[in-house]
Design a protein around this motif. Structure first.
Motif, PDB file in Angstrom:
ATOM      1  N   PHE A  96     -23.765 -16.152 -42.673  1.00 36.89           N
ATOM      2  CA  PHE A  96     -23.558 -17.053 -41.521  1.00 36.89           C
ATOM      3  C   PHE A  96     -24.359 -16.567 -40.314  1.00 36.89           C
ATOM      4  CE2 PHE A  96     -19.359 -18.459 -43.480  1.00 36.89           C
ATOM      5  CZ  PHE A  96     -19.772 -19.763 -43.665  1.00 36.89           C
ATOM      6  N   TRP A  97     -24.658 -15.260 -40.252  1.00 41.22           N
ATOM      7  CA  TRP A  97     -25.410 -14.707 -39.117  1.00 41.22           C
ATOM      8  C   TRP A  97     -26.879 -15.091 -39.181  1.00 41.22           C
ATOM      9  CZ3 TRP A  97     -22.866 -12.661 -35.012  1.00 41.22           C
ATOM     10  CH2 TRP A  97     -21.501 -12.437 -35.225  1.00 41.22           C
ATOM     11  N   GLY A  98     -27.307 -15.647 -40.329  1.00 35.31           N
ATOM     12  CA  GLY A  98     -28.668 -16.158 -40.420  1.00 35.31           C
ATOM     13  C   GLY A  98     -28.712 -17.630 -40.016  1.00 35.31           C
ATOM     14  N   ASN A 106     -19.470 -17.627 -35.662  1.00 38.93           N
ATOM     15  CA  ASN A 106     -18.017 -17.381 -35.574  1.00 38.93           C
ATOM     16  C   ASN A 106     -17.409 -18.229 -34.449  1.00 38.93           C
ATOM     17  OD1 ASN A 106     -19.465 -15.830 -33.770  1.00 38.93           O
ATOM     18  ND2 ASN A 106     -18.154 -14.024 -33.886  1.00 38.93           N
ATOM     19  N   TYR A 107     -18.154 -18.402 -33.348  1.00 40.89           N
ATOM     20  CA  TYR A 107     -17.673 -19.235 -32.247  1.00 40.89           C
ATOM     21  C   TYR A 107     -17.590 -20.699 -32.696  1.00 40.89           C
ATOM     22  CZ  TYR A 107     -18.676 -15.370 -28.954  1.00 40.89           C
ATOM     23  OH  TYR A 107     -18.712 -14.169 -28.280  1.00 40.89           O
ATOM     24  N   THR A 108     -18.563 -21.114 -33.523  1.00 41.89           N
ATOM     25  CA  THR A 108     -18.571 -22.508 -33.992  1.00 41.89           C
ATOM     26  C   THR A 108     -17.299 -22.791 -34.800  1.00 41.89           C
ATOM     27  OG1 THR A 108     -20.957 -22.271 -34.118  1.00 41.89           O
ATOM     28  CG2 THR A 108     -20.012 -24.237 -35.160  1.00 41.89           C
ATOM     29  N   TYR A 155     -12.230 -26.173 -22.557  1.00 45.08           N
ATOM     30  CA  TYR A 155     -12.237 -24.802 -22.046  1.00 45.08           C
ATOM     31  C   TYR A 155     -12.902 -23.837 -23.040  1.00 45.08           C
ATOM     32  CZ  TYR A 155     -10.517 -20.118 -21.304  1.00 45.08           C
ATOM     33  OH  TYR A 155     -10.451 -18.759 -21.185  1.00 45.08           O
ATOM     34  N   MET A 156     -12.523 -23.964 -24.323  1.00 42.44           N
ATOM     35  CA  MET A 156     -13.089 -23.050 -25.329  1.00 42.44           C
ATOM     36  C   MET A 156     -14.595 -23.229 -25.450  1.00 42.44           C
ATOM     37  SD  MET A 156     -10.980 -20.899 -26.618  1.00 42.44           S
ATOM     38  CE  MET A 156     -11.516 -20.378 -28.235  1.00 42.44           C
ATOM     39  N   THR A 157     -15.059 -24.483 -25.325  1.00 41.28           N
ATOM     40  CA  THR A 157     -16.509 -24.723 -25.407  1.00 41.28           C
ATOM     41  C   THR A 157     -17.206 -24.010 -24.249  1.00 41.28           C
ATOM     42  OG1 THR A 157     -16.033 -26.852 -26.404  1.00 41.28           O
ATOM     43  CG2 THR A 157     -18.268 -26.538 -25.613  1.00 41.28           C
ATOM     44  N   ARG A 189     -36.788  -9.698 -31.259  1.00 45.37           N
ATOM     45  CA  ARG A 189     -37.196  -9.937 -32.655  1.00 45.37           C
ATOM     46  C   ARG A 189     -36.078 -10.673 -33.388  1.00 45.37           C
ATOM     47  NH1 ARG A 189     -38.062  -5.628 -36.263  1.00 45.37           N
ATOM     48  NH2 ARG A 189     -36.951  -4.143 -34.969  1.00 45.37           N
ATOM     49  N   TYR A 190     -34.850 -10.297 -33.060  1.00 40.80           N
ATOM     50  CA  TYR A 190     -33.699 -10.932 -33.721  1.00 40.80           C
ATOM     51  C   TYR A 190     -33.608 -12.424 -33.359  1.00 40.80           C
ATOM     52  CZ  TYR A 190     -28.764 -12.059 -34.571  1.00 40.80           C
ATOM     53  OH  TYR A 190     -27.601 -12.675 -34.968  1.00 40.80           O
ATOM     54  N   THR A 191     -33.839 -12.731 -32.088  1.00 36.62           N
ATOM     55  CA  THR A 191     -33.729 -14.150 -31.683  1.00 36.62           C
ATOM     56  C   THR A 191     -34.873 -14.994 -32.264  1.00 36.62           C
ATOM     57  OG1 THR A 191     -34.927 -13.739 -29.626  1.00 36.62           O
ATOM     58  CG2 THR A 191     -32.534 -13.672 -29.497  1.00 36.62           C
TER      59      THR A 191
HETATM   60  P1  NDP Z   1     -18.758 -11.225 -31.788  1.00 33.94           P
HETATM   61  O1  NDP Z   1     -17.740 -10.805 -32.788  1.00 33.94           O
HETATM   62  O2  NDP Z   1     -19.709 -12.277 -32.207  1.00 33.94           O
HETATM   63  O3  NDP Z   1     -19.493  -9.922 -31.328  1.00 33.94           O
HETATM   64  C1  NDP Z   1     -20.721  -9.935 -30.661  1.00 33.94           C
HETATM   65  C2  NDP Z   1     -21.326  -8.580 -30.884  1.00 33.94           C
HETATM   66  O4  NDP Z   1     -21.646  -8.408 -32.266  1.00 33.94           O
HETATM   67  C3  NDP Z   1     -22.625  -8.396 -30.146  1.00 33.94           C
HETATM   68  O5  NDP Z   1     -22.398  -7.977 -28.822  1.00 33.94           O
HETATM   69  C4  NDP Z   1     -23.271  -7.306 -30.967  1.00 33.94           C
HETATM   70  O6  NDP Z   1     -22.610  -6.082 -30.640  1.00 33.94           O
HETATM   71  C5  NDP Z   1     -22.859  -7.652 -32.391  1.00 33.94           C
HETATM   72  N1  NDP Z   1     -23.784  -8.524 -33.068  1.00 33.94           N
HETATM   73  C6  NDP Z   1     -24.373  -9.640 -32.586  1.00 33.94           C
HETATM   74  N2  NDP Z   1     -25.165 -10.192 -33.518  1.00 33.94           N
HETATM   75  C7  NDP Z   1     -25.060  -9.408 -34.619  1.00 33.94           C
HETATM   76  C8  NDP Z   1     -25.650  -9.453 -35.898  1.00 33.94           C
HETATM   77  N3  NDP Z   1     -26.504 -10.409 -36.238  1.00 33.94           N
HETATM   78  N4  NDP Z   1     -25.346  -8.488 -36.797  1.00 33.94           N
HETATM   79  C9  NDP Z   1     -24.483  -7.509 -36.460  1.00 33.94           C
HETATM   80  N5  NDP Z   1     -23.891  -7.405 -35.256  1.00 33.94           N
HETATM   81  C10 NDP Z   1     -24.179  -8.352 -34.346  1.00 33.94           C
HETATM   82  O7  NDP Z   1     -18.135 -11.741 -30.430  1.00 33.94           O
HETATM   83  P2  NDP Z   1     -16.706 -11.691 -29.738  1.00 33.94           P
HETATM   84  O8  NDP Z   1     -16.229 -10.322 -29.648  1.00 33.94           O
HETATM   85  O9  NDP Z   1     -16.860 -12.462 -28.487  1.00 33.94           O
HETATM   86  O10 NDP Z   1     -15.777 -12.584 -30.666  1.00 33.94           O
HETATM   87  C11 NDP Z   1     -14.972 -12.148 -31.750  1.00 33.94           C
HETATM   88  C12 NDP Z   1     -14.169 -13.323 -32.237  1.00 33.94           C
HETATM   89  O11 NDP Z   1     -13.130 -13.601 -31.308  1.00 33.94           O
HETATM   90  C13 NDP Z   1     -15.002 -14.598 -32.366  1.00 33.94           C
HETATM   91  O12 NDP Z   1     -14.745 -15.182 -33.607  1.00 33.94           O
HETATM   92  C14 NDP Z   1     -14.526 -15.487 -31.252  1.00 33.94           C
HETATM   93  O13 NDP Z   1     -14.552 -16.833 -31.671  1.00 33.94           O
HETATM   94  C15 NDP Z   1     -13.118 -14.987 -30.996  1.00 33.94           C
HETATM   95  N6  NDP Z   1     -12.730 -15.153 -29.586  1.00 33.94           N
HETATM   96  C16 NDP Z   1     -11.669 -15.936 -29.268  1.00 33.94           C
HETATM   97  C17 NDP Z   1     -11.298 -16.120 -27.957  1.00 33.94           C
HETATM   98  C18 NDP Z   1     -10.133 -16.955 -27.596  1.00 33.94           C
HETATM   99  O14 NDP Z   1      -9.801 -17.003 -26.410  1.00 33.94           O
HETATM  100  N7  NDP Z   1      -9.495 -17.640 -28.535  1.00 33.94           N
HETATM  101  C19 NDP Z   1     -12.003 -15.450 -26.850  1.00 33.94           C
HETATM  102  C20 NDP Z   1     -13.088 -14.670 -27.308  1.00 33.94           C
HETATM  103  C21 NDP Z   1     -13.434 -14.508 -28.620  1.00 33.94           C
HETATM  104  P3  NDP Z   1     -23.249  -4.643 -30.819  1.00 33.94           P
HETATM  105  O15 NDP Z   1     -23.393  -4.152 -29.429  1.00 33.94           O
HETATM  106  O16 NDP Z   1     -22.240  -3.877 -31.612  1.00 33.94           O
HETATM  107  O17 NDP Z   1     -24.550  -4.806 -31.540  1.00 33.94           O
END
Ligand code: NDP
Length: 475
Positions: free
Chosen positions: A399-401, A407-409, A435-437, A461-463
């Motif tokens: 999914f990260w590709g 995960n947010y989606t 709000y969540m959006t 490079r990742y983006t």
């Molecule tokens: P993520 O779990 O997406 O973490 C982001 C971090 O993951 C980045 O800062 C980076 O950290 C690392 N990362 C980013 N891209 C990659 C990659 N391709 N491969 C490996 N590591 C990567 O974000 P959140 O902590 O915000 O969210 C966690 C979950 O919580 C989500 O599913 C979100 O939907 C949910 N959530 C729910 C909320 C709510 O109010 N209901 C509020 C916030 C979040 P690093 O520095 O380690 O590289």
């Protein structure tokens, strides 16, 4: 599905950097050191209006049957004055203060006095003492993970006292909802103010403190990274999960009980909201160890945003669907109910699997299978404040590709399902998806900004490899 926490941040091989900081820009990762005017304006706006927004929503339900426009119309047409609305608002009561004090004290006791036993008998569950991520100062904190246990004990006691011993009514939360809101606000402000003072005068770890020089920004976004009292009382872990998220399922149960009391039945929409949000809450506690590596815990400092937000915003606004259904009991047609359930499950599946893929990938340092294949990734490096260089990996498959925050989606799809369960008569229950959006889009941008300053050209490079943020081909 359980997040196995590594004993050491195994994905990060480190060595002391002797090259006199050729990558100084990367040392500045973490919360902002300087405040731009937009951030400052947003902070002022939220400090002034967030409590009012919460009040407005809850008051609209209490006095206007959850119709968001009618209070405004009444005020604008002179039909009512602010004082009329205020005079009808329930004030704090000793009963509510007692309930709230007991609630928070009980959660504190469960948090610090009961070491986790769930991990001893629940296969796959990770609890007990776990390590968090490396902080910008290069510190790895230890946490006692016992949220699932606290949730189970709290809910068993709730059912026993409400339905067996009849010590209180299961509608107790709904019946005291506004008086409890004042108490939650008092705690939210008290804890944020205490955190600010603590940050100045007795921080837990001075190297992880950030002072922008802007009082309002520091108050809101926090100074200390991981404020603690004693060895184990961690403000972020406690306020992030308890008392707000443990309460979430109880609040929904109280709404369902109120429907039963008022209408003699619980509608299928209320059951849907209870089930879907219940899964989300249980997922949170099942994966509490994994949450140590999410943005809230491992990147955000502890200020009003987390302190007040966890005490007030979360329990009051994340539960609006259930509250709305007390005033408007919606009975969905079978096809609609099944459709919403499927949307909620698909959203949850994407949310969980995306998070799981990253967790597995990071935990095994890329030595795992994602969708049956070895994961693809980009090697990257970053530096701690002290100049230690760390290595990490960003996955570009699974999914990260598809997108950088799929995960947010998934989270957004689940959120939409809760709202749809309430039908289309009023906009109030749709606040959550709006709000969540905003929250997750802003969070996505904020996270990417942080990752860019952390990883520099490796992040670029990742983006290039994964060009979309939330929706492949769209955004
Ligand atoms: P993520 O779990 O997406 O973490 C982001 C971090 O993951 C980045 O800062 C980076 O950290 C690392 N990362 C980013 N891209 C990659 C990659 N391709 N491969 C490996 N590591 C990567 O974000 P959140 O902590 O915000 O969210 C966690 C979950 O919580 C989500 O599913 C979100 O939907 C949910 N959530 C729910 C909320 C709510 O109010 N209901 C509020 C916030 C979040 P690093 O520095 O380690 O590289």
């Amino acid at each position: 599905m359980g997040a196995q926490q590594e004993k050491k941040p195994s994905e990060e091989r480190k060595y002391r950097n002797t090259q006199n900081n050729t990558q100084t820009s990367q040392v500045q990762w973490g919360r902002a050191w300087e405040v731009d005017w937009f951030s400052f304006a947003s902070v002022l706006f939220l400090l002034m209006f967030a409590p009012l927004i919460v009040y407005y929503f809850i008051m609209s339900c209490d006095q206007y049957q959850c119709c968001l426009m009618n209070p405004l119309i009444d005020l604008l047409t002179g039909n009512k004055h602010l004082s009329d609305i205020w005079n009808k608002t329930p004030m704090p009561t000793y009963r509510a203060a007692g309930i709230y004090a007991l609630w928070v004290t009980f959660q504190v006791v469960l948090y610090i006095c009961l070491p986790d036993f769930c991990h001893k008998f629940l296969p796959g569950y990770v609890g007990g003492v776990q390590e968090g991520a490396v902080t910008p100062a290069g510190i790895v904190n230890k946490y006692e993970i016992n949220g699932l246990q606290a949730w189970i004990i709290t809910h068993v006691l709730w059912f026993a006292n409400a339905y067996y011993f009849h010590y209180f009514s299961p509608t107790i939360i709904f019946d005291n909802w506004i008086p409890l809101m004042w108490c939650a606000n008092i705690l939210g402000y008290a804890v944020s103010t205490f955190a600010m003072i603590k940050g100045y005068f007795f921080p837990t770890n001075p190297k992880d403190c950030k002072f922008t020089g802007n009082f309002f920004y520091d108050y809101m976004m926090g100074i200390e990274f991981n404020p603690r009292i004693g060895k184990w009382f961690d403000f972020k872990l406690f306020f992030n999960g308890r008392p707000g998220i443990v309460a979430w399922t109880l609040i929904n149960l109280s709404y369902a009980a109120k429907q039963q009391e008022l209408y003699g039945q619980v509608t299928n929409s209320m059951i849907l909201v209870n089930i879907l949000q219940g899964i989300y809450v249980l997922d949170f506690f099942w994966n509490e160890a994994w949450y140590l590596k999410t943005i809230d815990i491992c990147h955000d400092h502890f200020g009003w945003y987390l302190g007040w937000g966890d005490c007030v915003w979360l329990p009051y606004l994340y539960t609006l669907q259930g509250l709305y259904l007390v005033y408007h009991p919606v009975q969905l047609g079978t096809a609609n109910a099944i459709g919403i359930l499927i949307l909620g499950f698909i959203g949850y599946y994407i949310f969980r699997m995306t998070n799981h893929q990253k967790d597995l990938f990071r935990r095994t340092n890329g030595n795992c299978k994602i969708w049956g294949k070895k994961p693809e990734y980009i090697e990257c490096s970053y530096m701690s404040v002290e100049g230690t260089k760390y290595y990490s990996k960003l996955m570009t498959s699974g999914f990260w590709g598809w997108a950088r925050h799929f995960n947010y989606t998934g989270d957004l799809m689940g959120s939409l399902a809760y709202c749809l369960a309430c039908g289309f008569e009023h906009i109030l229950p749709y606040f959550y998806i709006v709000y969540m959006t905003i929250l997750l889009t802003h969070r996505c941008i904020r996270d990417e900004h942080r990752c860019l300053s952390k990883y520099g050209k490796d992040w670029k490079r990742y983006t290039v490899a994964v060009p979309y943020r939330l929706l492949p081909g769209v955004f």
